[in-house]
Design an enzyme around this catalytic site. Structure first.
Site, PDB file in Angstrom:
ATOM      1  N   ASN A  38     -22.115 -44.564  45.434  1.00 19.88           N
ATOM      2  CA  ASN A  38     -21.209 -45.105  44.791  1.00 19.88           C
ATOM      3  C   ASN A  38     -19.920 -45.316  45.710  1.00 19.88           C
ATOM      4  OD1 ASN A  38     -19.362 -43.037  44.167  1.00 19.88           O
ATOM      5  ND2 ASN A  38     -21.220 -42.159  43.157  1.00 19.88           N
ATOM      6  N   ASP A  57     -26.132 -40.030  38.781  1.00 18.77           N
ATOM      7  CA  ASP A  57     -26.968 -39.603  37.750  1.00 18.77           C
ATOM      8  C   ASP A  57     -28.648 -39.462  37.947  1.00 18.77           C
ATOM      9  OD1 ASP A  57     -24.876 -38.832  36.026  1.00 18.77           O
ATOM     10  OD2 ASP A  57     -24.435 -41.269  35.455  1.00 18.77           O
ATOM     11  N   LYS A  64     -39.230 -45.266  57.005  1.00 17.40           N
ATOM     12  CA  LYS A  64     -38.486 -46.300  56.717  1.00 17.40           C
ATOM     13  C   LYS A  64     -39.475 -47.291  55.823  1.00 17.40           C
ATOM     14  CE  LYS A  64     -35.715 -50.277  58.209  1.00 17.40           C
ATOM     15  NZ  LYS A  64     -35.633 -51.268  59.112  1.00 17.40           N
ATOM     16  N   ASP A  81     -26.981 -31.760  35.899  1.00 21.28           N
ATOM     17  CA  ASP A  81     -25.535 -32.026  35.597  1.00 21.28           C
ATOM     18  C   ASP A  81     -24.892 -30.813  36.275  1.00 21.28           C
ATOM     19  OD1 ASP A  81     -22.980 -32.137  34.349  1.00 21.28           O
ATOM     20  OD2 ASP A  81     -23.881 -33.993  33.078  1.00 21.28           O
ATOM     21  N   ILE A  82     -24.081 -31.161  37.031  1.00 20.14           N
ATOM     22  CA  ILE A  82     -23.292 -29.990  37.684  1.00 20.14           C
ATOM     23  C   ILE A  82     -22.377 -29.409  36.995  1.00 20.14           C
ATOM     24  CG2 ILE A  82     -21.853 -29.418  39.806  1.00 20.14           C
ATOM     25  CD1 ILE A  82     -23.468 -31.841  41.333  1.00 20.14           C
ATOM     26  N   VAL A  83     -21.612 -30.400  36.334  1.00 21.52           N
ATOM     27  CA  VAL A  83     -20.344 -29.614  35.534  1.00 21.52           C
ATOM     28  C   VAL A  83     -20.880 -28.861  34.446  1.00 21.52           C
ATOM     29  CG1 VAL A  83     -19.614 -31.761  34.293  1.00 21.52           C
ATOM     30  CG2 VAL A  83     -18.009 -30.125  35.015  1.00 21.52           C
ATOM     31  N   LYS A 121     -20.879 -31.575  27.406  1.00 21.36           N
ATOM     32  CA  LYS A 121     -20.877 -30.871  28.467  1.00 21.36           C
ATOM     33  C   LYS A 121     -20.273 -29.438  28.394  1.00 21.36           C
ATOM     34  CE  LYS A 121     -21.258 -34.947  31.566  1.00 21.36           C
ATOM     35  NZ  LYS A 121     -21.396 -35.280  32.884  1.00 21.36           N
TER      36      LYS A 121
HETATM   37  O1  PMT Z   1     -12.911 -40.671  44.902  1.00 22.64           O
HETATM   38  P1  PMT Z   1     -11.942 -41.781  44.642  1.00 22.64           P
HETATM   39  O2  PMT Z   1     -12.095 -43.181  45.238  1.00 22.64           O
HETATM   40  O3  PMT Z   1     -10.688 -40.964  44.663  1.00 22.64           O
HETATM   41  O4  PMT Z   1     -12.258 -41.949  42.845  1.00 22.64           O
HETATM   42  C1  PMT Z   1     -11.842 -41.167  41.791  1.00 22.64           C
HETATM   43  C2  PMT Z   1     -12.787 -41.167  40.653  1.00 22.64           C
HETATM   44  C3  PMT Z   1     -12.877 -42.326  39.731  1.00 22.64           C
HETATM   45  C4  PMT Z   1     -14.180 -40.981  41.458  1.00 22.64           C
HETATM   46  C5  PMT Z   1     -12.620 -39.808  39.759  1.00 22.64           C
HETATM   47  O5  PMT Z   1     -11.256 -40.053  39.356  1.00 22.64           O
HETATM   48  C6  PMT Z   1     -13.707 -39.741  38.649  1.00 22.64           C
HETATM   49  O6  PMT Z   1     -13.551 -40.345  37.648  1.00 22.64           O
HETATM   50  N1  PMT Z   1     -14.563 -38.655  38.865  1.00 22.64           N
HETATM   51  C7  PMT Z   1     -15.625 -38.513  37.938  1.00 22.64           C
HETATM   52  C8  PMT Z   1     -16.795 -39.745  38.345  1.00 22.64           C
HETATM   53  C9  PMT Z   1     -18.061 -39.682  37.405  1.00 22.64           C
HETATM   54  O7  PMT Z   1     -19.093 -39.562  37.965  1.00 22.64           O
HETATM   55  O8  PMT Z   1     -17.757 -39.616  36.116  1.00 22.64           O
HETATM   56  P2  PMT Z   1     -18.758 -39.580  35.030  1.00 22.64           P
HETATM   57  O9  PMT Z   1     -18.186 -40.082  33.700  1.00 22.64           O
HETATM   58  O10 PMT Z   1     -20.133 -40.358  35.441  1.00 22.64           O
HETATM   59  O11 PMT Z   1     -19.067 -37.889  34.786  1.00 22.64           O
HETATM   60  C10 PMT Z   1     -18.744 -37.072  33.904  1.00 22.64           C
HETATM   61  C11 PMT Z   1     -18.469 -35.794  34.561  1.00 22.64           C
HETATM   62  O12 PMT Z   1     -19.600 -35.329  34.832  1.00 22.64           O
HETATM   63  C12 PMT Z   1     -17.656 -35.687  35.905  1.00 22.64           C
HETATM   64  O13 PMT Z   1     -16.800 -34.553  36.038  1.00 22.64           O
HETATM   65  C13 PMT Z   1     -18.739 -35.627  36.998  1.00 22.64           C
HETATM   66  O14 PMT Z   1     -18.092 -35.055  38.222  1.00 22.64           O
HETATM   67  C14 PMT Z   1     -19.646 -34.727  36.439  1.00 22.64           C
HETATM   68  N2  PMT Z   1     -21.190 -34.862  36.648  1.00 22.64           N
HETATM   69  C15 PMT Z   1     -21.610 -36.239  36.480  1.00 22.64           C
HETATM   70  C16 PMT Z   1     -23.021 -36.211  36.862  1.00 22.64           C
HETATM   71  C17 PMT Z   1     -23.797 -35.124  37.255  1.00 22.64           C
HETATM   72  N3  PMT Z   1     -25.175 -35.202  37.671  1.00 22.64           N
HETATM   73  N4  PMT Z   1     -23.130 -33.878  37.637  1.00 22.64           N
HETATM   74  C18 PMT Z   1     -21.613 -33.905  37.330  1.00 22.64           C
HETATM   75  O15 PMT Z   1     -21.249 -32.920  37.290  1.00 22.64           O
END
Ligand code: PMT
Length: 399
Positions: A210, A279, A289, A306-308, A341
């Site tokens: 992304n 995700d 390839k 999901d890490i967090v 979460k």
């Molecule tokens: O890196 P930049 O260009 O500065 O941009 C910043 C940003 C837009 C990336 C940042 O501000 C931001 O929003 N980061 C979170 C991006 C994201 O994946 O959001 P989400 O809504 O999909 O995920 C929610 C939370 O779960 C996030 O804290 C994410 O890190 C976490 N997550 C998501 C999926 C996963 N498999 N594991 C996770 O830990």
């Protein structure tokens, strides 16, 4: 215990019997989190070897002023600029005299003149030398110029005399050094931040990813460091230099990021998940390839962990902060993510707006926590990161 995370301590060692205690002092400074470099005078090297100090500090020891090779490595001016504190322990009577008269006749005294960093002295000498009016006058001069002094202690001396002049204990010197710095909002906290994108391999040359640039996560790392935290960045691939004093652990995929974060959990007080983690990942990674073939092919994807959420469910758990990158119903989705979460706080940003969020220098967000929220106006990511760190510190205080 007052800490020295993110502090560069330049330790000057002059030639007295107490020089052997400087080895323990290096250990004490590092235990408090400092990065330590050592300058030794010629006299100091008669009492303890540079090799010992190099092994303990983890950095080459500096000894010579007029040495072209040494100057190529890190010149006396660079050393002077690098230091947040110049600590001289032991500071002998001769060294104090040379400092007081502004001499620059070896590397240590030259750096002392060339640095804008504060100077902390730990005098050590025979009790009669300490009481001598010449030494007393030199100390008055140095104090009047703003030098800080720790010790000397009183007691039995190496020469058999009893009285003031023993170098203060390394522990007390390290505490005095730490006490000279203001402790920030997150002083002594251990912060882990995920940043950047993840890459999920399809084959040896292609991946799904992304547009995350890492700017927001790296700005958070800088803000955490400025607030006094020991900071670790677990970062997907980005084109940014890590802030100095951050420990950088590069990863590629979501599974690697998860593994790294779980390893860090025992040493983590605050976890901030800013990474844009994929995700989904391809169900299988082709070994060769993928060849161009039919008009359409189908990719099968499987959910990534999901890490967090995993971190938030761990025991013991750190204070856990997530981000929500949304394109619709920002606050409702963020609130839902925070609950689902199990987070202590979530930073909601609207990534449908190209002027903020992904890859932009600016951001605008609303921070939510159970029972409260605060809007953070459009600003640079550096300023935004400082506001987020302030909110985290407040929430931690109120717990
Ligand atoms: O890196 P930049 O260009 O500065 O941009 C910043 C940003 C837009 C990336 C940042 O501000 C931001 O929003 N980061 C979170 C991006 C994201 O994946 O959001 P989400 O809504 O999909 O995920 C929610 C939370 O779960 C996030 O804290 C994410 O890190 C976490 N997550 C998501 C999926 C996963 N498999 N594991 C996770 O830990």
């Amino acid at each position: 215990m007052a800490h020295l995370f993110n502090r560069n301590i330049l330790l000057g060692i002059s030639g007295g019997i107490a020089a052997y205690k400087s080895a323990e002092l290096v250990r004490q400074l590092r235990e408090r989190g400092a990065t330590v470099r050592v300058i030794m005078t010629r006299g100091a090297r008669e009492f303890i070897t540079p090799l010992t100090l190099q092994a303990l500090s983890g950095n080459p020891v500096h000894t010579e002023l007029l040495d072209t090779e040494a100057e190529l490595g890190m010149s006396h001016i660079e050393l002077a600029r690098w230091a947040d504190l110049l600590l001289i322990a032991p500071a002998t009577a001769d060294l104090l005299a040379r400092l007081a008269s502004g001499r620059a006749d070896d590397l240590l005294t030259t750096v002392a003149l060339a640095t804008a960093a504060p100077l902390l002295l730990a005098p050590a000498m025979n009790q009669q030398m300490w009481r001598d009016p010449a030494t007393a006058a030199n100390m008055d001069t140095l104090r009047s110029r703003g030098c800080q002094v720790v010790g000397p202690a009183s007691g039995e001396q190496a020469c058999g005399d009893v009285g003031p002049g023993r170098m203060e204990d390394p522990q007390a010197i390290a505490a005095a050094a730490a006490g000279l710095f203001e402790n920030g909002l997150l002083a002594g906290k251990r912060v882990v931040i995920t940043a950047g994108p993840t890459r999920e391999a399809l084959d040896p040359v292609r991946y799904i990813s992304n547009h995350s640039s890492g700017k927001m996560g790296y700005a958070l790392a800088q803000a955490a460091i400025d607030a006094g935290a020991q900071t670790t960045l677990v970062s997907g691939p980005v084109n940014l230099a890590a802030p100095s004093h951050a420990r950088l652990l590069p990863v590629e995929s979501a599974s690697q990021m998860l593994d790294q974060c779980l390893q860090l959990l025992p040493e983590c007080d605050i976890f901030i998940a800013c990474a844009a983690v994929a995700d989904y990942r391809p169900a299988s990674v082709e070994q060769q390839k993928i060849k161009k073939g039919p008009e359409q092919i189908t990719l099968q994807l499987v959910r990534n962990p999901d890490i967090v959420a995993t971190v938030a469910a761990s025991e013991p758990r750190p204070f856990t902060v997530g981000f929500a990158a949304e394109t619709t119903a920002l606050l409702a989705h963020a609130q839902d993510k925070m609950l689902r979460k199990g987070l202590d706080m979530i930073v909601a940003n609207d990534v449908s707006d190209r002027s903020i969020g992904f890859n932009s220098d600016n951001n605008e967000a609303t921070v939510l926590w159970p029972g409260g929220e605060q809007a953070l106006p459009l600003t640079g990511k550096g300023a935004m990161a400082r506001m987020i760190v302030e909110l985290i510190a407040k929430r931690l205080d109120s717990q």
